[in-house]
Design an enzyme around this catalytic site. Structure first.
Site, mmCIF file in Angstrom:
data_model
loop_
_atom_site.group_PDB
_atom_site.id
_atom_site.type_symbol
_atom_site.label_atom_id
_atom_site.label_comp_id
_atom_site.label_asym_id
_atom_site.label_seq_id
_atom_site.Cartn_x
_atom_site.Cartn_y
_atom_site.Cartn_z
ATOM 1 C CG ASP A 116 1.347 -0.099 -0.589
ATOM 2 O OD1 ASP A 116 0.245 0.479 -0.649
ATOM 3 O OD2 ASP A 116 2.225 -0.013 -1.464
HETATM 4 N N1 URA Z 1 3.985 4.402 -2.302
HETATM 5 C C1 URA Z 1 3.818 3.068 -2.389
HETATM 6 O O1 URA Z 1 3.977 2.482 -3.444
HETATM 7 N N2 URA Z 1 3.447 2.406 -1.271
HETATM 8 C C2 URA Z 1 3.293 2.999 -0.073
HETATM 9 O O2 URA Z 1 2.973 2.323 0.911
HETATM 10 C C3 URA Z 1 3.479 4.392 0.004
HETATM 11 C C4 URA Z 1 3.836 5.078 -1.131
#
Ligand code: URA
Length: 236
Positions: A104
């Site tokens: 993310d």
């Molecule tokens: N899980 C999440 O919620 N975000 C990420 O960036 C990676 C794994």
């Protein structure tokens, strides 16, 4: 066997046209002999290559470890937004670089950037069971019920997650070390949210057996060796 202009353009990180021009001018040597034929094919694994007296090393693909900072997206084209590929320094740049797996925008840590599609597929496929480990900082401490539920597999909407491992970091239950084997959308945030816990910070610290190099500052990267690539696949 590989075309010489391809070998030279890849090894020197220059265009195929520039590589052909070097070859035509007699500046490229294969096994100590000048080669001016631009159609020449060489054995990229066993032949030796010199250009202007400098030894060249040909790696068909490149594998980069980046310590992703917050605020950049895990994509090769950000449509106006800054991407992890934009942060790759010029000397490591190649055509077709992409991040193998998405974090993310606000997640930090280990992103693998490569131009090797088969390898990316291998480490991302849930079937290959390559684990990814994260440190999640939570708004409240988690308890044993969360650990047991992660172990069984958390149900998210219609998806049942594969079993995940969760433990505290240095005994602090507001910091969870989580290992998952899939890459579902916002997976870790959604898994904790099922138990009323909010992820405040998320950092990926390991892919397969390979840990994030802590000497890399946010946004920095380094080239991975063949040995490190095998460690990612847990083959060493
Ligand atoms: N899980 C999440 O919620 N975000 C990420 O960036 C990676 C794994």
């Amino acid at each position: 066997m590989e075309r010489l202009d391809k070998i030279i353009s890849t090894a020197k990180n220059i265009s195929r046209a520039d590589a052909r021009s070097l070859i035509k001018r007699g500046r490229v040597f294969v096994n100590s002999r000048a080669v001016t034929d631009i159609g020449f094919k060489a054995d990229e694994k066993s032949d030796s290559f010199l250009c202007d007296g400098e030894e060249l090393f040909y790696n068909k693909y490149i594998y980069i470890m980046m310590n992703k900072p917050k605020g950049v997206i895990s994509a090769s084209n950000g449509k106006g937004e800054k991407t992890v590929v934009d942060l790759v320094p010029q000397e490591f740049r190649r055509k077709n670089l992409f991040p193998a797996g998405r974090l993310d925008k606000d997640t930090t840590g280990f992103v693998l950037i490569t131009d090797d599609g088969d390898f990316a597929h291998k480490i991302l496929s849930p079937k290959s069971h390559v684990p990814k480990t994260y440190i999640a900082t939570l708004d409240k401490p988690f308890d044993d019920e969360v650990v047991e539920s992660f172990e069984k597999g958390v149900e998210l909407k219609d998806d049942l997650c594969m079993p995940a491992k969760l433990c505290t970091l240095d005994g602090d239950a507001t910091k969870g070390v989580v290992t998952i084997r899939q890459g579902m959308y916002h997976q870790i945030k959604r898994m904790f949210s099922k138990f009323g816990l909010q992820v405040l910070e998320l950092e990926r610290i390991k892919i397969g057996g390979l840990g994030l190099d802590r000497s890399l500052a946010a946004g920095e990267c380094k080239i991975l060796s063949e040995k490190e690539i095998k460690i990612i696949e847990n083959k060493l």
